[in-house]
Design a protein around this motif. Structure first.
Motif, PDB file in Angstrom:
ATOM      1  N   GLU A 138       0.827  -1.205   0.000  1.00  0.00           N
ATOM      2  CA  GLU A 138       0.000   0.000   0.000  1.00  0.00           C
ATOM      3  C   GLU A 138       0.867   1.263   0.000  1.00  0.00           C
ATOM      4  N   LYS A 139       0.510   2.191  -0.860  1.00  0.00           N
ATOM      5  CA  LYS A 139       1.250   3.454  -0.964  1.00  0.00           C
ATOM      6  C   LYS A 139       0.952   4.339   0.237  1.00  0.00           C
ATOM      7  N   LEU A 140       2.009   4.808   0.886  1.00  0.00           N
ATOM      8  CA  LEU A 140       1.867   5.747   1.995  1.00  0.00           C
ATOM      9  C   LEU A 140       1.910   7.186   1.508  1.00  0.00           C
ATOM     10  N   HIS A 141       2.947   7.502   0.719  1.00  0.00           N
ATOM     11  CA  HIS A 141       3.146   8.860   0.212  1.00  0.00           C
ATOM     12  C   HIS A 141       3.750   8.789  -1.182  1.00  0.00           C
ATOM     13  N   SER A 142       3.482   9.810  -1.983  1.00  0.00           N
ATOM     14  CA  SER A 142       4.034   9.835  -3.339  1.00  0.00           C
ATOM     15  C   SER A 142       4.199  11.273  -3.821  1.00  0.00           C
ATOM     16  N   THR A 143       5.091  11.441  -4.767  1.00  0.00           N
ATOM     17  CA  THR A 143       5.331  12.757  -5.380  1.00  0.00           C
ATOM     18  C   THR A 143       5.683  12.566  -6.848  1.00  0.00           C
ATOM     19  N   LYS A 144       5.082  13.385  -7.699  1.00  0.00           N
ATOM     20  CA  LYS A 144       5.417  13.391  -9.127  1.00  0.00           C
ATOM     21  C   LYS A 144       5.840  14.793  -9.524  1.00  0.00           C
ATOM     22  N   LYS A 145       6.956  14.892 -10.236  1.00  0.00           N
ATOM     23  CA  LYS A 145       7.400  16.179 -10.772  1.00  0.00           C
ATOM     24  C   LYS A 145       7.903  15.989 -12.190  1.00  0.00           C
ATOM     25  N   SER A 146       7.719  17.009 -13.006  1.00  0.00           N
ATOM     26  CA  SER A 146       8.117  16.911 -14.410  1.00  0.00           C
ATOM     27  C   SER A 146       8.938  18.120 -14.829  1.00  0.00           C
ATOM     28  N   LYS A 147       9.603  17.977 -15.963  1.00  0.00           N
ATOM     29  CA  LYS A 147      10.394  19.049 -16.588  1.00  0.00           C
ATOM     30  C   LYS A 147      11.542  19.515 -15.691  1.00  0.00           C
ATOM     31  N   LEU A 148      12.147  18.603 -14.947  1.00  0.00           N
ATOM     32  CA  LEU A 148      13.307  18.959 -14.136  1.00  0.00           C
ATOM     33  C   LEU A 148      14.572  18.895 -14.988  1.00  0.00           C
ATOM     34  N   SER A 149      15.613  19.560 -14.538  1.00  0.00           N
ATOM     35  CA  SER A 149      16.902  19.559 -15.234  1.00  0.00           C
ATOM     36  C   SER A 149      18.016  19.302 -14.237  1.00  0.00           C
ATOM     37  N   MET A 150      19.117  18.741 -14.737  1.00  0.00           N
ATOM     38  CA  MET A 150      20.284  18.528 -13.883  1.00  0.00           C
ATOM     39  C   MET A 150      21.547  18.972 -14.593  1.00  0.00           C
ATOM     40  N   ALA A 151      22.383  19.695 -13.869  1.00  0.00           N
ATOM     41  CA  ALA A 151      23.678  20.124 -14.398  1.00  0.00           C
ATOM     42  C   ALA A 151      24.602  18.914 -14.507  1.00  0.00           C
ATOM     43  N   PRO A 152      25.632  18.998 -15.348  1.00  0.00           N
ATOM     44  CA  PRO A 152      26.603  17.902 -15.435  1.00  0.00           C
ATOM     45  C   PRO A 152      27.259  17.641 -14.083  1.00  0.00           C
ATOM     46  N   ASN A 153      27.480  16.380 -13.770  1.00  0.00           N
ATOM     47  CA  ASN A 153      28.211  15.992 -12.546  1.00  0.00           C
ATOM     48  C   ASN A 153      27.716  16.766 -11.329  1.00  0.00           C
TER      49      ASN A 153
END
Length: 341
Positions: A233-248
């Motif tokens: 059973e799911k207790l907690h959840s989060t969805k996010k979109s269009k994120l970016s990450m810098a190199p290293n």
């Protein structure tokens, strides 16, 4: 209204990481402005930030033009910073002296001359040079950084009517992308530590995500789900979109605890991440210790209060009161019976 619109547009451009239009950079609503002087070895000459291809061991001086559009003298700080990923999943160029990621071999801030503080007179324009020294060894991928430009001792203005202080806190970011070869580097993601904590004083569990390769990752969709150990059973959840990450770079992805108290125990995190081309799936067990949960809950705001013990105490008090009343009534009746006898 026109001036306000220009300011909003500029802030949005800075939030994306680059000042991408020279005309906006010299907007009349600002008291100073900054632009990149694009050199001949620019890869994409349509860009208004630095996109340079340089040979191993080569040295090059690049420059920014700073223009004071006001009549007053200004002190401007120009910081060449290594790009990082902030807690919102946005590439950030404003952190000076930030701790380096463990996978980062060449930091932009180590390859360029130090930050500069300049004094610029009213209506004056200055060209400010910086020298880049490329690593002696050839490398694949990119080195990413940027110039974070802001005013020192920002002027404070007061509204005469309500005496509310307004600070001019505008800043510029001019990005710098350094490339050594044409080799295409594929992104790799790694899940590191998972732990309970606070984000904006709200209870969360954070999953540290790390981009271990010298490449920008864009358009990341992250789907996180947490269960109790051994439960589905799911207790907690989060969805996010269009994120970016810098190199290293790495950042702590927050999974909301829905304004609930953190409870000690063992939990299971499931993560699915995609950039549209690759899919990464992680799952990891973690534990919230009692002492940690107590300390975090004490500081958190908006946490739903548990009134169980209050209700138990109140019920016990009422029950005790009823018992006392019954005993008193019995004693009274016994006394009355004795009198009649």
């Amino acid at each position: 209204m026109k001036n306000m619109l220009s300011i909003v547009v500029l802030i949005l451009l800075i939030g994306l990481g680059f000042v991408s239009n020279n005309e906006v950079a010299f907007a009349g609503t600002m008291e100073y402005s900054v632009k990149a002087n694009i050199p001949k070895n620019q890869v994409n000459k349509k860009l208004t930030y630095f996109d340079l291809k340089m040979a191993p061991g080569s040295k090059q001086t690049i420059s920014l033009t700073v223009k004071n559009t006001s009549s007053e003298e200004k002190k401007i700080m120009i910081e060449p910073n290594t790009a990082i990923t902030n807690q919102n999943g946005v590439i950030d160029y404003s952190k000076n002296g930030h701790k380096k990621d463990s996978s980062l071999k060449y930091a932009f801030s180590d390859l360029i001359s130090p930050k500069q503080e300049i004094v610029i007179k009213g209506k004056e324009t200055k060209k400010v040079p910086f020298t880049i020294q490329m690593p002696k060894e050839s490398f694949d991928g990119i080195i990413l950084g940027g110039f974070y430009v802001h005013e020192i001792n920002k002027e404070e203005k007061k509204k005469e009517n309500n005496k509310v202080q307004i600070k001019n806190e505008f800043s510029y970011v001019i990005g710098v992308k350094l490339t050594g070869t044409d080799e295409v580097v594929k992104p790799k993601l790694k899940l590191n530590e998972v732990q309970a904590g606070l984000m904006n004083y709200r209870t969360v569990v954070t999953a540290n995500l790390q981009n271990t390769e010298a490449v920008i990752i864009n358009n990341l969709d992250v789907n996180a789900r947490i269960t109790k150990e051994g439960k589905k059973e799911k207790l907690h959840s989060t969805k996010k979109s269009k994120l970016s990450m810098a190199p290293n770079s790495n950042f702590d992805f927050p999974i909301t605890w829905d304004n609930q108290k953190l409870e000690p125990g063992k939990y299971h995190l499931y993560l699915t991440i995609t950039d549209g081309n690759q899919i990464w799936k992680f799952d990891k067990m973690f534990e919230i210790k009692g002492a940690d949960a107590k300390a975090i809950n004490k500081t958190a705001i908006g946490v739903e209060k548990d009134y169980t013990f209050l209700f138990i105490g109140l019920a016990a008090f009422i029950l005790s009161l009823i018992i006392i009343i019954i005993i008193l009534l019995k004693k009274k009746k016994r006394g009355e019976d004795n009198e009649e006898e």
